[in-house]
Each structure stands twice: as structure tokens, then as C-alpha cells.
Design an enzyme around this catalytic site. Structure first.
Site, PDB file in Angstrom:
ATOM      1  CD  GLU A 120      -3.013  -1.093   2.237  1.00  0.00           C
ATOM      2  OE1 GLU A 120      -4.075  -1.668   2.001  1.00  0.00           O
ATOM      3  OE2 GLU A 120      -2.816  -0.469   3.286  1.00  0.00           O
TER       4      GLU A 120
ATOM      5  CD  GLU B  14      -3.916  -6.189   2.354  1.00  0.00           C
ATOM      6  OE1 GLU B  14      -4.745  -5.528   3.005  1.00  0.00           O
ATOM      7  OE2 GLU B  14      -2.690  -6.015   2.444  1.00  0.00           O
TER       8      GLU B  14
HETATM    9  C1  BG6 Z   1      -4.457  -3.067   4.764  1.00  0.00           C
HETATM   10  C2  BG6 Z   1      -3.134  -3.602   5.239  1.00  0.00           C
HETATM   11  O1  BG6 Z   1      -4.462  -1.698   4.959  1.00  0.00           O
HETATM   12  O2  BG6 Z   1      -5.622  -3.444   5.404  1.00  0.00           O
HETATM   13  C3  BG6 Z   1      -3.221  -4.778   6.190  1.00  0.00           C
HETATM   14  O3  BG6 Z   1      -2.297  -3.916   4.177  1.00  0.00           O
HETATM   15  C4  BG6 Z   1      -4.402  -4.578   7.122  1.00  0.00           C
HETATM   16  O4  BG6 Z   1      -2.004  -4.896   6.868  1.00  0.00           O
HETATM   17  C5  BG6 Z   1      -5.672  -4.549   6.281  1.00  0.00           C
HETATM   18  O5  BG6 Z   1      -4.499  -5.518   8.138  1.00  0.00           O
HETATM   19  C6  BG6 Z   1      -6.944  -4.440   7.089  1.00  0.00           C
HETATM   20  O6  BG6 Z   1      -6.846  -3.351   7.954  1.00  0.00           O
HETATM   21  P1  BG6 Z   1      -7.100  -3.486   9.508  1.00  0.00           P
HETATM   22  O7  BG6 Z   1      -6.766  -2.179  10.063  1.00  0.00           O
HETATM   23  O8  BG6 Z   1      -8.542  -3.861   9.645  1.00  0.00           O
HETATM   24  O9  BG6 Z   1      -6.206  -4.580   9.980  1.00  0.00           O
END
Ligand code: BG6
Length: 476
Positions: A180, A371
Site C-alpha cells: 500500500e 487483499e
Molecule cells: C491493509 C493492510 O491496509 O488493510 C493490512 O495492508 C491490514 O495490513 C488490512 O491488516 C486491514 O486493515 P485493519 O486495520 O482492519 O487490519
């Protein structure tokens, strides 16, 4: 006349589509001070991004043990294999390989650990995908050097990449340079290892840090091609489609400007040069970066594919009185037509199709959704003689998003694969909680640190298994 699709896409995904899941070292491994590992910035972020980092590691930092993947990786990878994973995206903790970031020699024990993880993946026929830097800059590079604001980090990162490529280049085909990368603008410490408080940083500081990361990424891409010609190097962008709150041209132009702030990263990664709109932004705001001729040459080493995370979309408005709402680390104006998760992240499956068409048309590079998922408060219940979670909300979320991936593929977008975020419960990046669960596998550990660390298959585990075995045909 519009060109709207009228027939929903059905049937299986393209042959060879890489189904799987994703995690990051600092959110799963634990063993924060074992095996010769040095401290990373995550070790001083016990509350995630919600509070100032601490001086040193605190006993209540859930990441110190996380879900103990460091010791349980074999069991976890076996569960991924049982779901049918074709690919597993994980990150290598930089401070496990170079404990201080600036060491002359790598830590062999750290390399041996990732060697064992790769053995296990190979045993199960799962393709590894490695994120080289996932929000876990060695603490010494942050506090001793000023993080990515310092040009020296390019050299340290190159040294780290060379070790990874030489050791693992014949075992890992897919590499992501920075997780990111566009989040540096919003979370300078977590994303860029920049220790100064956000309020004290100028735009020049932030863009200079980003420039160093972009050059480091491009140099790593060039090095990857020399050392491992069959490898594929991707950038990784936090995707956040932006919609105008109203049809007013002011809102539309504002939306374009906000979108540019993220497009810039992909434009540079994919086209190898700074886009005109960003140079104009620099001129208009007195941002004067140190960009050398060599940097300009290096940036021409563009990526092979574009990977991205997608959780939500936002709206944008030119009206200064419109309030922004909760959301992922980028923030944004809430969309009045959408529902949100328990953490206020708005749910917009169609936004995924929009962003995929958008990226494909803009960059013409294969995409990888690395993701996607929903953080929720799961409850472990007794069912069929065992413990599980009835997570129909997660099945709905993932199903609806994957349907949109299939739509994008039908639109002609080239997609390499999809890795669901936090395929096993992990410690949250933004809030450092364990109660914000994303997994198909429940881990018995709680925000107060209690729990057995036992693993349990959730209902979504069987659902994803079916989706993968049918190559997507089982989607509703
Ligand atoms: C992304 C990151 O921003 O979102 C991850 O690459 C992160 O590391 C994921 O865990 C979800 O965000 P969060 O804050 O719910 O863990």
C-alpha cells in the site's frame, strides 16, 4: 446509448486463476524478539495508528505473540492447503533478516525461518507470493535515520532485496515491493517509518520519502530481472475508488484530484515517470524534490503487474462543510447509499469492478487482488460436535466481491488471482485488535491477550473450499 452489461457473468474463472489468502509478518508471526530478530516499527505501535508510538516495546502489544505463526506455520499452511489454496501471500519481516536495517550481514536464523515456510508451501503445492516490506520497517531505520525521508534507505532496501532474491529467487515467483505504497501520505510512521509527528511533516518531506520508495522499488525490479529472470514484480496500491458526492462539476473535479493522489503511484510504477498532474501539484505548492538523473533512469524499470487491496470506496465533495467519516487509513466522505462494517468501512462490492476496469484501462498490466475482506466480531459457537463461527456475513461479503471480480474478468480485465486478507485471524493493522477478525480460520486469542491460540474452521472455511474447488463456479 450506454454499453451496460445486461447478462451477469457466470461459470468458472480462467484456468490457472490463483486463489488464496494473505497475511503480513508483523500481524501473525509473534516471536518479536526471537531468532535474532530486531525491533520493527510495529513493536512500538501497541495501539496501531490510533495512538502515538511508544518508546520501546510494551508488554500489552498483541503483536509480540500475534497468532504465533512463527511456531505454528506448518499447522496453518496445512489448513490453507485443506481449503485448496493455490497461492499464499505473506511478508518477510525486514528486521528478521537485517535486525537493525543497516547491518552488513543478514541474520541466518531469520532466513532459515522463511526457508522452512517455503518448504511447507512447496510440500502442499502452494505458490508463495512475498511482500518485501509490509508496514514493518526496522525500528533503527526509523528512529536512527528518519525512515524513508532519508535517501540512504534505498541502499539498505537494495541490500535486503539482494539477499532475498539470491536466497529465494528460485523458489518465489511473485514479489511485491511495498505494501500500500500510497498510504505514506496518510500514515507516515507505519507506512514510511517516518518518526516525526504528522503535523510536523511538510508535503515535501512526504513526497521525498515516497520518491525514495519508488526509486527503491524500481531498482529492486531491475535487480529482480537480473537475478531471477522468471520472477514477476508487482507494485501494491491501496485501492479506494472515489465517487463525487453530487453531480456538481466542482465535486467531479475534486473527485478527480483526490483520485490523482493515488493514481500517481501506479502511474510512476507502470509508466516509469512522474505524471503531469503531480508535477503541477508540486509546482503549485512549492514542493521541490531532490530527484537525480539517475533516479529518472531507475524509475523506468516498471512493474510486471499491479496488485492492490480493496475494502471500500469513498465519496468526495468540494463543500468544506461536508464531514468525512470513519474508514480505512485514508478516510473520506461517506456514501449515503452504502452500509458499513462494525468499524465503519463502507461495503461496496461493485466498487471492486469499477477499480479493476479503471486500473486495467489505465495501465494495461495484469492485476492481482491481494487483499479484500471484512473485519468482524466473530463468536465461537458449538455446532456439529465442534467449535466454529457462523460467519454468513463474511461469506456474503466475499461472495459479492468475487462476483464483481468475475464481472471485471468478463469486461476483459486480465486478473492473475485473488488472496483474501487475513485468511487466518490476524492482529489488525489500524487498531492492533484481535477482535477485528478477517479469517476463514478462527484463532482463540483475544484483545486482552488471553486465549489458547487454538485454530478453528469457520463456516466460511468450507464455503471458500467449495469456491476454489469449483474455480469460482460455486459463487452465488
Ligand atoms: C491493509 C493492510 O491496509 O488493510 C493490512 O495492508 C491490514 O495490513 C488490512 O491488516 C486491514 O486493515 P485493519 O486495520 O482492519 O487490519
Amino acid at each position: 446509448m450506454t454499453h451496460a452489461a445486461t447478462t451477469p457473468a457466470t461459470g468458472p474463472f480462467p484456468q490457472g486463476f490463483l486463489w488464496g489468502g494473505a497475511t503480513a509478518a508483523n500481524q501473525v508471526e509473534g516471536a518479536y524478539a526471537e531468532g535474532g530478530k530486531g525491533l520493527s516499527i510495529q513493536d512500538v505501535m501497541p495501539r496501531g495508528i490510533t495512538e502515538q508510538p511508544t518508546e520501546g516495546p510494551t508488554p500489552d502489544n498483541l503483536k509480540q505473540t500475534a497468532i504465533d505463526f512463527y511456531n505454528r506455520y506448518a499447522e496453518d499452511i496445512a489448513l490453507f492447503a485443506e481449503m485448496g489454496f493455490k497461492v499464499y501471500r505473506f511478508s518477510i519481516a525486514w528486521s528478521r533478516i537485517f535486525p537493525n536495517g543497516d547491518d552488513a550481514q543478514p541474520n541466518e536464523e531469520g532466513l532459515a525461518f522463511y526457508g522452512r515456510v517455503l518448504d511447507e508451501l512447496e510440500n502442499h503445492g502452494i505458490e508463495p507470493m512475498v511482500t518485501i516490506s509490509h508496514y514493518e520497517t526496522p525500528l533503527n531505520l526509523a528512529r536512527g535515520y528518519g525512515g524513508w525521508t532519508n535517501r540512504q534507505l534505498i541502499g539498505f532496501y537494495e541490500r535486503y532485496c539482494r539477499v532475498l532474491f539470491e536466497r529465494f529467487g528460485n523458489r518465489v515467483k511473485y514479489w511485491l515491493t511495498f505494501n500500500e505504497i500510497n498510504s505514506v501520505l496518510h500514515e507516515p510512521f507505519m507506512s514510511g517509518g517516518i518518526p516525526s509527528p504528522r503535523a510536523e511533516l511538510t508535503d515535501t518531506d512526504l513526497y521525498q520519502a515516497i520518491h525514495h520508495e519508488l526509486v527503491a522499488s524500481a531498482r529492486a525490479t531491475r535487480m529482480a530481472r537480473e537475478i531471477m529472470p522468471a520472477a514477476k514484480v508487482g507494485c501494491m496500491i491501496l485501492a479506494l475508488p472515489v465517487y463525487p458526492l453530487t453531480p456538481s462539476p466542482d465535486d467531479v473535479v475534486r473527485t478527480m484530484d483526490t483520485a490523482h493522489a493515488s493514481y500517481a503511484f501506479g502511474d510512476i510504477h507502470c509508466r516509469g515517470a512522474y505524471p503531469g498532474y503531480l508535477l503541477r501539484y508540486f509546482r503549485d505548492n512549492g514542493i521541490d524534490l531532490d530527484i537525480t538523473d539517475q533516479d529518472r533512469e531507475d524509475l523506468k524499470n516498471t512493474v510486471d503487474f499491479v496488485s492492490f487491496s480493496y475494502y471500500m470506496s469513498i465519496c468526495e465533495s468540494a463543500d468544506p462543510d461536508v464531514e468525512t467519516g470513519p474508514g480505512n487509513i485514508m478516510g473520506g466522505v461517506p456514501n449515503p447509499t452504502l452500509e458499513a462494517s462494525e468499524w465503519g468501512w463502507q461495503i461496496d462490492p461493485q466498487g471492486l469492478r469499477v477499480v479493476m476496469n479503471d486500473y486495467w484501462e489505465r495501465w494495461q498490466k495484469p492485476l492481482f487482488v491481494v487483499e479484500n475482506g471484512i473485519g468482524a466480531k466473530d463468536v465461537l459457537v458449538e455446532a456439529d460436535g465442534g467449535l466454529t463461527v457462523q460467519d454468513d456475513y463474511r461469506i456474503d461479503y466475499l461472495n459479492d466481491h468475487l462476483v464483481q471480480v468475475r464481472e471485471a474478468i468478463a469486461d476483459g480485465v486480465e486478473v492473475l488471482g485473488y488472496t483474501a486478507w487475513g485468511c487466518i485471524d490476524v492482529v489488525s493493522a489500524s487498531t492492533a485488535q484481535l477482535s477485528k477478525r478477517y479469517g476463514f480460520i478462527y484463532v482463540d486469542r483475544h484483545d486482552d491477550g488471553s486465549g489458547t491460540l487454538n485454530r478453528y474452521r469457520k463456516k466460511s472455511f468450507g464455503w471458500y473450499q467449495e469456491v476454489i474447488s469449483s474455480n469460482g463456479a460455486a459463487l452465488r
